[in-house]
Structures are given as C-alpha cells and as structure tokens.
Scaffold this active site. Structure first.
Site, PDB file in Angstrom:
ATOM      1  N   HIS A 122      -4.275  -2.265   2.625  1.00 48.32           N
ATOM      2  CA  HIS A 122      -3.572  -3.389   1.789  1.00 48.32           C
ATOM      3  C   HIS A 122      -2.647  -4.224   2.791  1.00 48.32           C
ATOM      4  O   HIS A 122      -1.869  -3.805   3.290  1.00 48.32           O
ATOM      5  CB  HIS A 122      -3.036  -2.994   0.524  1.00 48.32           C
ATOM      6  CG  HIS A 122      -2.819  -4.049  -0.375  1.00 48.32           C
ATOM      7  ND1 HIS A 122      -1.811  -4.744  -0.320  1.00 48.32           N
ATOM      8  CD2 HIS A 122      -3.577  -4.332  -1.668  1.00 48.32           C
ATOM      9  CE1 HIS A 122      -1.610  -5.761  -1.234  1.00 48.32           C
ATOM     10  NE2 HIS A 122      -2.662  -5.473  -2.019  1.00 48.32           N
ATOM     11  N   GLU A 124      -0.038  -5.481   1.954  1.00 46.57           N
ATOM     12  CA  GLU A 124       1.642  -5.283   1.830  1.00 46.57           C
ATOM     13  C   GLU A 124       1.791  -3.842   2.513  1.00 46.57           C
ATOM     14  O   GLU A 124       2.946  -3.850   3.229  1.00 46.57           O
ATOM     15  CB  GLU A 124       1.723  -4.968   0.112  1.00 46.57           C
ATOM     16  CG  GLU A 124       3.200  -4.571   0.110  1.00 46.57           C
ATOM     17  CD  GLU A 124       3.458  -4.117  -1.344  1.00 46.57           C
ATOM     18  OE1 GLU A 124       2.854  -4.789  -2.328  1.00 46.57           O
ATOM     19  OE2 GLU A 124       4.262  -3.294  -1.693  1.00 46.57           O
ATOM     20  N   CYS A 189       7.438  -2.292  -8.341  1.00 51.73           N
ATOM     21  CA  CYS A 189       8.230  -3.301  -8.880  1.00 51.73           C
ATOM     22  C   CYS A 189       7.993  -3.475 -10.341  1.00 51.73           C
ATOM     23  O   CYS A 189       7.214  -2.977 -10.996  1.00 51.73           O
ATOM     24  CB  CYS A 189       7.719  -4.642  -8.228  1.00 51.73           C
ATOM     25  SG  CYS A 189       6.239  -5.310  -8.925  1.00 51.73           S
ATOM     26  N   SER A 217      -7.807  -8.054  -6.356  1.00 50.91           N
ATOM     27  CA  SER A 217      -6.651  -7.870  -6.647  1.00 50.91           C
ATOM     28  C   SER A 217      -6.047  -6.401  -7.067  1.00 50.91           C
ATOM     29  O   SER A 217      -6.630  -5.789  -7.923  1.00 50.91           O
ATOM     30  CB  SER A 217      -6.177  -8.790  -8.013  1.00 50.91           C
ATOM     31  OG  SER A 217      -5.099  -8.287  -8.527  1.00 50.91           O
ATOM     32  N   SER A 261      -1.263 -11.987 -10.360  1.00 52.98           N
ATOM     33  CA  SER A 261      -1.779 -13.420  -9.476  1.00 52.98           C
ATOM     34  C   SER A 261      -2.207 -14.400 -10.752  1.00 52.98           C
ATOM     35  O   SER A 261      -2.772 -15.594 -10.159  1.00 52.98           O
ATOM     36  CB  SER A 261      -2.892 -13.047  -8.684  1.00 52.98           C
ATOM     37  OG  SER A 261      -2.492 -12.513  -7.491  1.00 52.98           O
TER      38      SER A 261
HETATM   39  S1  SF4 Z   1       4.752 -10.308  -5.892  1.00 55.38           S
HETATM   40 FE1  SF4 Z   1       4.948  -9.670  -7.984  1.00 55.38          FE
HETATM   41  S2  SF4 Z   1       3.646  -7.675  -7.738  1.00 55.38           S
HETATM   42 FE2  SF4 Z   1       4.391  -8.119  -5.827  1.00 55.38          FE
HETATM   43  S3  SF4 Z   1       6.238  -7.256  -5.611  1.00 55.38           S
HETATM   44 FE3  SF4 Z   1       6.693  -9.228  -5.904  1.00 55.38          FE
HETATM   45  S4  SF4 Z   1       7.199  -9.000  -8.321  1.00 55.38           S
HETATM   46 FE4  SF4 Z   1       6.018  -7.294  -7.638  1.00 55.38          FE
END
Ligand code: SF4
Length: 281
Positions: A122, A124, A189, A217, A261
């Site tokens: 991923h 991230e 998060c 996603s 998203s």
């Molecule tokens: S973009 Fe949205 S899902 Fe990703 S860390 Fe930030 S708040 Fe969380």
C-alpha cells in the site's frame, strides 16, 4: 424498505482537503498527482476534467511544474527528489499520516526496531518505510516469524487498518515472543475507526448493507470485511447505476456505508436511487 446511513461514512477530512487543494485553479492548471489521490472514479474524472495529470509513480514522466503528493503520503526522499527536479511540490499528506511518520522517526531514534502493521504494497505503508533501511511490515498473523530474533520493537499501524486485527496481532506477539520488549502506538486514524464502528453497529440492524467505495480502496475493503464478519449480505458499489433491484427483494432494512474516498454527493445519489427502487415504493 427502511434505509439507514451509518452514523459515520464517506469522505474524511484528509481526502477532502487533498481534493480541494488539487482543484484549486492556480495549482490544477499545471499539476501532476503522483499516485491515486482518491479511490473514487467520479472524483478522478473531476480532476481529469480540471486538466490535472496523474501518474502512478515518480518514475513516470512528469511534464508539469506543480506536483502533488497524495493524502497517503510519501517518503521525504521522494519529495526531495521531485523538488530537486525543479517541481513545486504540494504535499497533501494527511496530518494523521504525518503523525505515523513522526511516530516511526521517534521509535527509530529511541532504538526500537520499527514495525508497521499494514499492507506491504500500500502506498501509505511504502511512504512510511520508504526511507528506512531496517524495518518489518506485518500484513497479518502469518508474518509474525519476521520478528524472530528482535529484542525491542516499536509498532505503528497503517491508518486504515482494523484496530481489532492490529490488537490480535499485538496479543499474538506477546504470546509468541514473551521476552520481546514492545512499544505500540495506535495510529489507526479516528475517521477510520468511526466508520468501522458505525458499520459494525449498523450491521446488527439491517438485512443488507451497501458499501460504497472504489474496488482498490483499502478502507472500503475493511468496511466490507466488518459486514462479512457480521454475516450481513453486503454489496460493494462505486455508483448508483450499479445498484440492482433484485438485491432488495424481501429486504426490510438496508444500510449504507462508504469509504473515506467517497464524496457525500455520490452517497446522496445512491440513497436517492435506493428510495426509487425500494420494493415498497
Ligand atoms: S486521509 Fe482520511 S483515512 Fe487517511 S489518515 Fe487521513 S483521515 Fe485517515
């Protein structure tokens, strides 16, 4: 047929702010986004319509002056490389992803071996570990053997990971490596947790759940998994046209949830379409 929306669903602030920044006319007219800004086809189309270019990696040719890093973040070295190439770098990394980068920096500085619970491929996760030389990514319990021989590990999570699964992994680490010193920082998060908890609650009340979000996603898949665990029939769709009337035959109560998203106007269209095709209407 009753239709209930999960109490938390759809676009989070991190994605919303990144889209707003990308659609700012003075930036969008000469902008390339590196990676997928959002996993939502309608928003991707809006960006295309605004003239925004998109490439899947920084190795692809970038012809614009402005370059944007997505909400998922990127290693500092990548931002530096783009800047060195003469681009103006707009960093739309979500503050909650930056918090994970900071946590990892602190762990490394304090001598912990950095461990990320998340999907290895991923974007991230690649952003979190991209500048590290020694790290471990745990995708699931089957990866625990990767920790053999470690004495002190510092763990963070991909922001969209399921906190319940992360805690299971943590528990198994404690059982399998009782001597290991472990520091855990919960970096899932709040918007992700809110959406997962909301779909968990709503799954107890509905017969069918509509999960709105891109097929690629990560956080949408997690919502779908919650429904599967609750044994609720769930359908993942990206737009209202994909709804099929036959899914709702004999159904009294349908729930709607959506990944981070998915814009709220897409959810509204799906809700409206559900009212239209509702068997009782
Ligand atoms: S973009 Fe949205 S899902 Fe990703 S860390 Fe930030 S708040 Fe969380």
């Amino acid at each position: 047929m009753r239709i209930t929306r999960a109490r938390a669903l759809g676009t989070c602030f991190g994605v919303r702010d990144a889209i707003d920044a990308a659609l700012t006319p003075e930036i969008s007219s000469d902008l390339t986004i590196v990676g997928q800004l959002v996993h939502n086809p309608q928003t991707v189309q809006r960006l295309h319509d605004a003239g925004v270019k998109m490439v899947s990696s920084s190795d692809d040719e970038i012809t614009t002056r402005n370059v944007m890093i997505t909400a998922h973040g990127a290693p500092a070295s990548l931002k530096q490389k783009l800047s060195d190439q003469g681009h103006i770098v707009y960093d739309a990394t979500c503050p909650l992803v930056l918090r994970v980068h900071q946590a990892v920096r602190r762990l490394v500085k304090e001598g912990w071996h950095p461990v990320v619970i998340g999907q290895r491929e991923h974007v991230e996760v690649r952003g979190i570990v991209g500048d590290l030389t020694d790290f471990t990514v745990l995708g699931n319990l089957a990866d625990l053997h990767l920790l053999e021989g470690r004495a002190r590990i510092g763990i963070v999570c991909q922001t969209t990971y399921r906190i319940r699964q992360a805690k299971e992994i943590l528990e198994q680490i404690g059982q399998r490596f009782p001597e290991m010193e472990v520091e855990f920082i919960d970096t899932v998060c709040k918007p992700t947790k809110d959406r997962q908890n909301a779909v968990d609650e709503l799954s107890d009340q509905v017969d069918v759940m509509i999960v709105v979000g891109g097929t690629n996603s990560s956080n949408t898949h997690k919502l779908l998994n919650v429904c599967k665990e609750k044994e609720v029939t769930a359908y993942q769709i990206e737009n209202a046209e994909q709804l099929e009337a036959r899914w709702f035959e004999g159904v009294e109560h349908v729930g709607i949830t959506a990944g981070t998203s998915t814009p709220h106007d897409v959810i509204d269209l799906i809700h409206a379409r559900l009212i239209q095709i509702s068997p009782s209407s």
